[in-house]
Design a protein around this motif. Structure first.
Motif, PDB file in Angstrom:
ATOM      1  N   GLY A  18       8.582 -11.218  -6.100  1.00 54.75           N
ATOM      2  CA  GLY A  18       7.449 -10.144  -5.384  1.00 54.75           C
ATOM      3  C   GLY A  18       6.215 -10.860  -5.619  1.00 54.75           C
ATOM      4  O   GLY A  18       6.032 -11.884  -5.922  1.00 54.75           O
ATOM      5  N   ASN A  19       5.098 -10.173  -5.475  1.00 54.00           N
ATOM      6  CA  ASN A  19       3.779 -10.351  -5.619  1.00 54.00           C
ATOM      7  C   ASN A  19       3.395 -10.491  -7.139  1.00 54.00           C
ATOM      8  O   ASN A  19       2.720  -9.779  -7.510  1.00 54.00           O
ATOM      9  CB  ASN A  19       2.888  -9.526  -4.765  1.00 54.00           C
ATOM     10  N   GLY A  43       6.027   3.451  -2.124  1.00 55.00           N
ATOM     11  CA  GLY A  43       5.439   2.116  -2.357  1.00 55.00           C
ATOM     12  C   GLY A  43       4.684   1.486  -1.161  1.00 55.00           C
ATOM     13  O   GLY A  43       4.733   2.243   0.016  1.00 55.00           O
ATOM     14  N   LEU A  44       3.820   0.856  -1.425  1.00 57.85           N
ATOM     15  CA  LEU A  44       2.884  -0.089  -0.436  1.00 57.85           C
ATOM     16  C   LEU A  44       3.301  -1.287   0.097  1.00 57.85           C
ATOM     17  O   LEU A  44       3.562  -2.163  -0.949  1.00 57.85           O
ATOM     18  CB  LEU A  44       1.488  -0.047  -1.059  1.00 57.85           C
ATOM     19  N   SER A  45       3.713  -1.508   1.012  1.00 52.54           N
ATOM     20  CA  SER A  45       4.018  -2.836   1.565  1.00 52.54           C
ATOM     21  C   SER A  45       3.693  -3.231   2.789  1.00 52.54           C
ATOM     22  O   SER A  45       3.693  -2.167   3.828  1.00 52.54           O
ATOM     23  CB  SER A  45       5.637  -2.774   1.689  1.00 52.54           C
ATOM     24  N   SER A  52      10.445  -0.913  -7.299  1.00 55.93           N
ATOM     25  CA  SER A  52       9.232  -1.658  -6.651  1.00 55.93           C
ATOM     26  C   SER A  52       9.653  -2.152  -5.238  1.00 55.93           C
ATOM     27  O   SER A  52      10.644  -1.983  -4.947  1.00 55.93           O
ATOM     28  CB  SER A  52       8.849  -2.757  -7.548  1.00 55.93           C
ATOM     29  N   ILE A  53       8.666  -2.398  -4.525  1.00 59.38           N
ATOM     30  CA  ILE A  53       8.943  -2.929  -3.149  1.00 59.38           C
ATOM     31  C   ILE A  53       7.819  -3.944  -2.919  1.00 59.38           C
ATOM     32  O   ILE A  53       6.799  -4.187  -3.572  1.00 59.38           O
ATOM     33  CB  ILE A  53       8.663  -1.745  -2.025  1.00 59.38           C
ATOM     34  N   HIS A  54       8.371  -4.987  -2.290  1.00 57.97           N
ATOM     35  CA  HIS A  54       7.517  -6.307  -2.119  1.00 57.97           C
ATOM     36  C   HIS A  54       6.248  -6.053  -1.150  1.00 57.97           C
ATOM     37  O   HIS A  54       6.614  -5.453   0.005  1.00 57.97           O
ATOM     38  CB  HIS A  54       8.597  -7.364  -1.232  1.00 57.97           C
ATOM     39  N   PRO A  55       5.228  -6.403  -1.691  1.00 54.95           N
ATOM     40  CA  PRO A  55       4.318  -5.951  -0.640  1.00 54.95           C
ATOM     41  C   PRO A  55       4.005  -6.609   0.581  1.00 54.95           C
ATOM     42  O   PRO A  55       3.153  -6.385   1.421  1.00 54.95           O
ATOM     43  CB  PRO A  55       2.771  -6.434  -1.815  1.00 54.95           C
TER      44      PRO A  55
END
Length: 390
Positions: free
Chosen positions: A67-68, A273-275, A332-335
């Motif tokens: 991820g980021n 989440g934000l992606s 979490s989520i990958h951005p």
């Protein structure tokens, strides 16, 4: 020669050797440095930050899949697990550089900063809020909001693309908020939000705003929040995403997918989440209780969620009867990519799922237990000091 060595833009200036490198050569070199050094390299110049952050280049850099820049997760108030597989943890969860306190717990994380409660040595029934950058060991103690004896939902808002030193803290004033011992003022409370105290590091002051959602909202204290475009987004018990801006002037509720027919009743709180610049929502629903659905709010102003993906528990966990938010949780989520990260406490495993390829990857073991379902991702931030900080 003096003319050739000058840096005032005159003809004949010879740039620094690193600036002569093409982007491909620069990435080839950076792909060989330790991850912590890679994070620090973002501060060299705007070009280096652009190259390191570019989606096409990140695939070749360390830990692209994870991820980021996520290096670990906080959980159980002040426990930290390093998920990079590279050396010692990036963070001592006791945060020993902070002033001494009776008890410290990490409340929230946002883009490299932590929001902590530090219970006072002189008066253990009251606490101070601290905003902390563990990577630089800089921190700032906030003035008393007037609610230092009540444990209420608090969240941090920080966007390093807007300012690397300024932030906001949201403390929601809730009906029947408990003290340190869990005692409430009366028995008929319901926990709805009556207002919010907002701290701005720009002014160094708290400001109060009454509830502007026009109906009673109860927040899920152990659910994640999303801060972007100066607006904090939270999951609620009322099956809406509640949003408020840093000024406390704009209040908004966004119905969860199909919430008019209560699809998530008794299923779990879900995840936001934000992606890729859009708000995402992940949950199960009662029509497909053994599957995980992913939705995206592509047009933020429309409030219309677009169904994006569905995957079965059997595919993810090799078992079927699991409950979202109880037996497992999205953390979490990958951005930049279509990847979600999950924790399955039963096996104490952090895993990822790629929506496009439908591949499941087991990243590493992670601490916690079956009742620990609140994990805060940590992204190190190597930048200047916090406003008015130490």
């Amino acid at each position: 020669m003096a003319e050739a060595d000058s840096r005032d833009g005159r003809r004949g200036w010879i740039p620094a050797p690193a600036e002569k490198l093409t982007d491909d050569l620069l990435v080839e070199i950076l792909s060989r440095v330790p991850y912590k050094s890679l994070c620090r390299s973002k501060c060299v110049s705007t070009r280096w930050r652009r190259v390191i952050s570019h989606p096409d280049q990140r695939r070749r850099l360390p830990r692209y899949h994870l991820g980021n820049d996520i290096v670990g997760y906080f959980y159980k108030s002040n426990t930290f697990t390093n998920v990079t597989g590279e050396g010692r943890p990036f963070v001592d969860p006791s945060l020993p550089f902070l002033p001494k306190c009776e008890f410290l717990n990490v409340v929230d994380s946002c883009n490299g900063l932590l929001l902590c409660r530090c219970w006072r040595l002189a008066d253990p029934r009251r606490f101070d809020y601290l905003v902390v950058n563990p990577a630089t060991e800089h921190w700032v103690i906030l003035p008393d909001s007037g609610w230092s004896d009540k444990v209420q939902t608090a969240r941090l808002g920080f966007d390093p693309t807007v300012s690397s030193s300024h932030f906001h803290v949201f403390e929601f004033v809730e009906d029947g908020a408990a003290d340190v011992d869990g005692n409430v003022d009366r028995d008929d409370y319901d926990g709805h939000v009556k207002g919010v105290e907002i701290y701005s590091s720009v002014t160094g002051e708290w400001s109060h705003k009454d509830n502007g959602w026009n109906w009673e909202i109860r927040l899920r204290d152990e659910s994640n929040s999303v801060f972007f475009d100066g607006v904090l987004h939270l999951i609620t018990i009322e099956d809406v995403v509640a949003a408020v801006d840093v000024e406390g002037n704009t209040w908004r509720t966004i119905p969860m997918p199909q919430s008019l027919v209560e699809p998530f009743n008794g299923i779990g709180e879900g995840f936001i989440g934000l992606s890729q610049g859009s708000l995402y929502f992940v949950n199960s629903d009662h029509d497909k209780p053994y599957k995980v659905s992913v939705w995206v709010l592509e047009d933020y102003s429309s409030e219309q969620w677009i169904w994006k993906h569905i995957v079965s528990h059997l595919h993810l966990f090799q078992t079927k009867r699991l409950l979202f938010g109880h037996d497992y949780k999205v953390v979490s989520i990958h951005p930049e990519r279509n990847i979600i990260f999950l924790v399955w406490p039963h096996s104490k495993m952090l895993m990822s799922y790629e929506l496009d390829s439908r591949e499941v990857h087991f990243i590493c073991g992670i601490g916690g237990c079956e009742w620990v379902m609140y994990y805060l991702p940590y992204v190190p931030l190597y930048s200047e000091s916090l406003a008015d900080g130490h």
